[in-house]
Design a protein around this motif. Sequence first.
Motif, PDB file in Angstrom:
ATOM      1  N   ARG A 388     -10.733  -5.740   3.347  1.00 57.23           N
ATOM      2  CA  ARG A 388     -11.231  -4.390   3.628  1.00 57.23           C
ATOM      3  C   ARG A 388     -11.263  -3.567   2.345  1.00 57.23           C
ATOM      4  N   ASP A 390     -10.719  -0.315   0.579  1.00 56.30           N
ATOM      5  CA  ASP A 390      -9.927   0.875   0.891  1.00 56.30           C
ATOM      6  C   ASP A 390      -9.282   1.418  -0.389  1.00 56.30           C
ATOM      7  N   ARG A 393      -5.553   2.794  -0.624  1.00 56.46           N
ATOM      8  CA  ARG A 393      -4.361   1.949  -0.687  1.00 56.46           C
ATOM      9  C   ARG A 393      -3.643   2.105  -2.028  1.00 56.46           C
TER      10      ARG A 393
END
Length: 475
Positions: A388, A390, A393
């Motif tokens: 994913r 992201d 993070r």
Amino acid sequence: MALADSAPIQLNELPGPRGLPFLGNLHRIRIERFHLILEDWAERFGPLFRIRMGSHSVAVLSDRSAIQHILLRRPDAFRRSSVLADVAAEMRLNGVFTAEGDDWHRQRRMVVAALNRARLGRFFPKLTSTVSRLQRRWECAADSGEAVDVCGDLMRFTVDVTMQVAFGVDPNTLETSGPVIQHHLDKVFPKLHQRETALVPYWRYFRLPSDRVLDQALDALQEEVLNMVSAARARLAAEPWRHDEPEDFLEAILAELESEGSEFSNAEIFANAGTLLLAGEDTTANSIAWITHFFTRYPEYFERCRMEVDALVAPEPCIRSFELTHRLPFLDAFANEVMRLKPVAPIHGIETLEDVEILDCLIPKGTLILALARRMATRDENFAGGDRFDPDRWLTGPEARNGPHDRRAFIPFGGGPRICPGRNLALLQIRTVVAMLCRNFDLEPDHSSPDVAERLAFTMMPVNLSLRLKRRDLQ
């Protein structure tokens, strides 16, 4: 790394894809997709498996702890691929990237000193000037409505930057056809990758016309570089202040040598300057190119980057202060996430210098290990939701995370003692170019172009990547 109460298995006992007599798995390998093939096999055969390249067994590894162990034990127990080192030596490019033992320690110290943060700070005004050239080039494309060849333009940009860093020469390939030296480099670097991946080193037995062209290019390139070395020595003699404030890689190396009374041959200077050009041109340009691609896929993150840049640099069109380049946390997080999913070096070739145990397998001395950097960085055990995209993070604290976030599995610049000495220069270029793009342009993909795909050459690059830019109204 092996379990104390179990005997290690042998390399030829590891699982792996079935091969053919004599060929092994060569018939199933396509160099431009080699990383994808290995990642697919890792999904099937696990974090350590074996492939056969002809008669040679190769270990393929994607376990984080094992890869980290290897990186930390370089250069004493592991080295770069001897094939790459031999090819680089034949092409006079055996600098710090491929050097081993005492040669590596000596060259590494000099190169790190030549690329330290203080010297990059002094170089920053030249970098901003080159960023402005790229901005003007993209403004012309926006005004004409032409699609931008992102990789081509970024290659020109990184060549301009690394030529200035290495030699103090401004080729201005963004606005001109560039100097003769660049035409030599165009012949040298593609041949390095071709020879590294060749099944048979034919050039050691007979020369094709392309090999003779390469020899001529290397001769001319070395002559030009050595002329630049002589010019740099003359500048240092005429202007002693340059010893304390060198303005390029050559001056920094020569000043360091004079201050320490060390020896660093012209051949070693040429090899390291050439390596700097190779690494700076390919890796940095392709990293920025992947970032622009992800901006078109995630426009909401592009807008967040833009808001951060606007708040930092407005009303200027780009970053003008070296200190400001360290105040872009979301841009850095976005770049990290792109490099995690699209690392320009998805495979690291490492060779054992002694018999070692890895994941309960005895790996003999001289075995090539292919460490799958991207596979490691996208496994859920290392990064939650590994596939994913992201960026947040990288900004979330440990107490707020819903899963693992192991930075040791993220190695876009390698790791351990042999981490890339040019990483600070690369990050500086990424920040300044991406900030300029966010500040000055709207962008969208070129829908007339085929889908963007990965291709492995010397680095992993995007193909079919073109963008359409529109000037942003800053009033």
